[in-house]
Each structure stands twice: as structure tokens, then as C-alpha cells.
Scaffold this active site. Structure first.
Site, PDB file in Angstrom:
ATOM      1  CG  ASP A   1      35.802  46.525  34.986  1.00  0.00           C
ATOM      2  OD1 ASP A   1      36.836  46.705  34.030  1.00  0.00           O
ATOM      3  OD2 ASP A   1      35.212  45.457  34.847  1.00  0.00           O
TER       4      ASP A   1
ATOM      5  CB  SER B   1      27.476  43.408  36.924  1.00  0.00           C
ATOM      6  OG  SER B   1      29.071  43.098  36.893  1.00  0.00           O
ATOM      7  CB  SER B   2      31.594  47.159  37.815  1.00  0.00           C
ATOM      8  OG  SER B   2      32.003  47.379  36.287  1.00  0.00           O
TER       9      SER B   2
END
Length: 236
Positions: free
Chosen positions: A61, A14-15
Site C-alpha cells: 500500500d 490508515s496508511s
């Protein structure tokens, strides 16, 4: 958009999408690091995920995605509160051993469940968690030294210590039987292992290239996907 990052196994999927969109928008609007300094970019991406998407996570991340490489990170509290970012240092990608692999569940689950109540305990000043996070930070410092000196055994040992501490802080019930099984498979084949993220996948370090095939068979028999890592930018 499209992505080849496995979903919901703690591999920063998602990041990565949000960071890619952020970088595309910077390019579209002609923005540079003079407009948004690189050390602040991960914090900006995280703020979008937290405020717009309700995701609870940390900066790690996003730092890797914004800096695009092997990054040492120091999240010193005083610096974070003063500057809204940590100290980020790019390391030589060739320092990584060529024996790394990942394994993850073919059937993904919600990786967010693994966080449990540790964040709240941290915010409450729980001494066990505070001390644990300081120990994690020391692993990062020692890991940088091990990579720079090409001490693969020491690096693998730190991976083991990292997972052992995570298991202690979160408990086996929270870590989950599925994740523990993936780590045990690595251990049965003499490999080091830890989580690369919040759960659903493991990062492993094999003892030798000849171990990869037996590891692949073992993981695939357990319903996992096995991939040997090839870090971008390596010269070998």
C-alpha cells in the site's frame, strides 16, 4: 484532517493518512528525494505504522501511495535485506482495463483480523506459506505481462488465482463468510474478483460495461457499496 477512504475495509485508509502526513512534512521542511530516496519512503512510512501504531502490514500500500500510480513490485528477499526496499516499477496507467470496480461492506469491521497466523508461519519458515508467497510473486510478474499486452482475460484469470490461493492459505473461516459472499456475487455476474487488501472489500473486473448496473444492484441489495473505478491519470 479529513479522508474519503472507507474505514476498516482493507482499502489502505490508515496508511494513506500516514503517507499524506509524511509527504506534507517533507514539503514543510523542504526535503526532497535527495534527502529521503523514493524507494525508501514506503519503508519509512511502514516503520512509523508498526512502531508507533502497532499495525502489522506489508509495503504494498505504501509503495503505491508514495509512487502515485500503477506499480509493479518485486520484494526479492536478498534485495530487501541489502537495501531495505524492493524493486518498484511504474507502469502505464492506461494499461489498466476500464472495467474495474470495488465493493465493500457498508458496515466496516476490523480488517486486521483477516491476517490470522500467516505472518508467523512465514517467519517460522512454513513451507506451504513460503511456496504460496512465491506463487503470489509469480502472479505479479504474469500480471505485469498481461497488462502490458492488454490481455484482459489473462489478467482476470490471475485475479481469480490470487483469491483462490489466499483462500487456501488462510482458510474460509479466516477469510470470512461476508468476504466470500462479495466474491460470489461477482462470480454470479461473470466478473473476476479478489481482495484489494486485507478483507472487507473486493476488487472486481467486469466482462463488459453493461454488467455494471446489475452488479451495483446485487451488491447494494447485499448491504454493500459499489463503485466503478476511475484510475487517476488515464487518458481515455
Amino acid at each position: 484532517y479529513d479522508t474519503n477512504i472507507p474505514r476498516q475495509v482493507g482499502l489502505s485508509g490508515s496508511s494513506a493518512i500516514v503517507t499524506a502526513l509524511f509527504r506534507a512534512l517533507m514539503d514543510f521542511y523542504g526535503l526532497t528525494e535527495d534527502d529521503i530516496p523514493k524507494p525508501l519512503q514506503p519503508s519509512f512510512v511502514l516503520s512509523v505504522e508498526m512502531e508507533e501504531m502497532g499495525i502489522q502490514a506489508g509495503l504494498q500500500d505504501r509503495v503505491v501511495q508514495c509512487y502515485q500510480g500503477l506499480v509493479y513490485m518485486d520484494f526479492d528477499r536478498e534485495k530487501m535485506e541489502r537495501d531495505n526496499h524492493g524493486t518498484y516499477e511504474l507502469l502505464a496507467i492506461d494499461a489498466l482495463p476500464d472495467l474495474l470496480f470495488i465493493a465493500y461492506r457498508a458496515e466496516p469491521s476490523d480488517s486486521g483480523k483477516i491476517h490470522s497466523n500467516v505472518k508467523q508461519r512465514w517467519l517460522n519458515g512454513d513451507q506451504e506459506v513460503v511456496d504460496g508467497m512465491a506463487t503470489f510473486a509469480s502472479f505479479a510478474e504474469d500480471g505485469r505481462a498481461a497488462l502490458n499486452s492488454r490481455d484482459i482475460a489473462a489478467f482476470g484469470g490471475l485475479m481469480e488465482k490470487n483469491f483462490a490461493l489466499r483462500r487456501e492459505l488462510y482458510s474460509d473461516a479466516v477469510v470470512g463468510a461476508s468476504n466470500l459472499e462479495m466474491v460470489e456475487i461477482a462470480h454470479k455476474h461473470g466478473a473476476f474478483a479478489k481482495f484489494p487488501g486485507s478483507g472487507g472489500a473486493i476488487l472486481g473486473l467486469a466482462r463488459a460495461h453493461s454488467d455494471f448496473e446489475s452488479l451495483r444492484v446485487a451488491y447494494e441489495n447485499a448491504g454493500c457499496v459499489f463503485c466503478v473505478l476511475e484510475p487517476a491519470g488515464r487518458n481515455d
